[in-house]
Design an enzyme around this catalytic site. Sequence first.
Site, mmCIF file in Angstrom:
data_model
loop_
_atom_site.group_PDB
_atom_site.id
_atom_site.type_symbol
_atom_site.label_atom_id
_atom_site.label_comp_id
_atom_site.label_asym_id
_atom_site.label_seq_id
_atom_site.Cartn_x
_atom_site.Cartn_y
_atom_site.Cartn_z
ATOM 1 N N THR A 12 0.851 -1.192 0.000
ATOM 2 C CA THR A 12 0.000 0.000 0.000
ATOM 3 C C THR A 12 0.883 1.236 0.000
ATOM 4 O OG1 THR A 12 -1.525 -1.263 1.372
ATOM 5 C CG2 THR A 12 -1.912 1.115 1.234
ATOM 6 N N SER A 194 5.999 5.557 -2.169
ATOM 7 C CA SER A 194 7.190 4.760 -2.490
ATOM 8 C C SER A 194 8.149 4.625 -1.311
ATOM 9 C CB SER A 194 7.943 5.354 -3.696
ATOM 10 O OG SER A 194 7.057 5.505 -4.784
ATOM 11 N N ARG A 195 7.574 4.618 -0.109
ATOM 12 C CA ARG A 195 8.362 4.423 1.112
ATOM 13 C C ARG A 195 9.331 5.572 1.396
ATOM 14 N NH1 ARG A 195 4.564 1.439 1.508
ATOM 15 N NH2 ARG A 195 4.650 -0.813 1.901
ATOM 16 N N LEU A 196 9.106 6.742 0.726
ATOM 17 C CA LEU A 196 9.954 7.912 1.029
ATOM 18 C C LEU A 196 9.266 8.745 2.105
ATOM 19 C CD1 LEU A 196 11.510 9.173 -2.336
ATOM 20 C CD2 LEU A 196 12.646 8.159 -0.356
#
Length: 216
Positions: A12, A194-196
């Site tokens: 997600t 994007s996990r940033l």
Amino acid sequence: MSSADDPLSRHTDYGQIPLEEGSLSSDPIEQFRVWLDEADSEGIYEPNAMVIATVEADQTPRVRTVLLRGVSEGGFAFYTDYTSQKGRALIANPAVAAVFPWYTLHRQVKIRGTAHKVSEAESDAYFGTRPRDSRLSAWASDQSQPIDSRAGLEQKVSEAEKRFEGVDDVPRPERWGGFVIVPDSIEFWAGRRSRLHDRIRFNRDGDGWSVERLQP
Ligand SMILES: Cc1cc2nc3c(=O)[nH]c(=O)nc-3n(C[C@H](O)[C@H](O)[C@H](O)COP(=O)(O)O)c2cc1C
């Protein structure tokens, strides 16, 4: 099961609300209150629930959830049994970490600090707000100790009921009370694409706080 149905395989993407150093309060306690209020107004179940980690005498960690019952410049207060596993651990080694996991908001707050007993007057005042049955449960339960059966526990409740029959204001057991977590650092975490993710950490610095951004 397709991977979308498998909670272990989902990817997600988290929210798009950036966390900017300049948009946060310079006081992390004040900022925490803002996020706690938003967690509440957004319908997070038990927004004041935090998972706390303690260190045992043999250096192994333990975690469990407790409810935040007060927050001020002095720190984050919760109530428990001082003779429980966490109570004994914190009295021997006050090092503690906590996380407020507000997943549906794509937010968490992480705290590191030391835990200290609150005053007896504060513990009495908070105990006095608890419903009578919860007060009796505090008398009945030697938290974290094994017991043979549920029936054995209920028997202990009956004994507490008998002991305090006719007493309106059930007093606080001496072994029960509050801790306040005095924070050394408080991190505000916001999930991004994007996990940033954004991570802004306040570190205690003299009488105030220094601020740094951490990589996700
Ligand atoms: C949502 C939630 C809130 C809880 N709140 C408290 C609390 O405020 N104080 C407490 O002593 N235990 C609370 N508990 C129970 C603890 O998680 C834990 O089981 C208990 O304190 C014993 O922990 P210990 O054996 O590590 O000392 C709560 C559990 C949950 C799931």
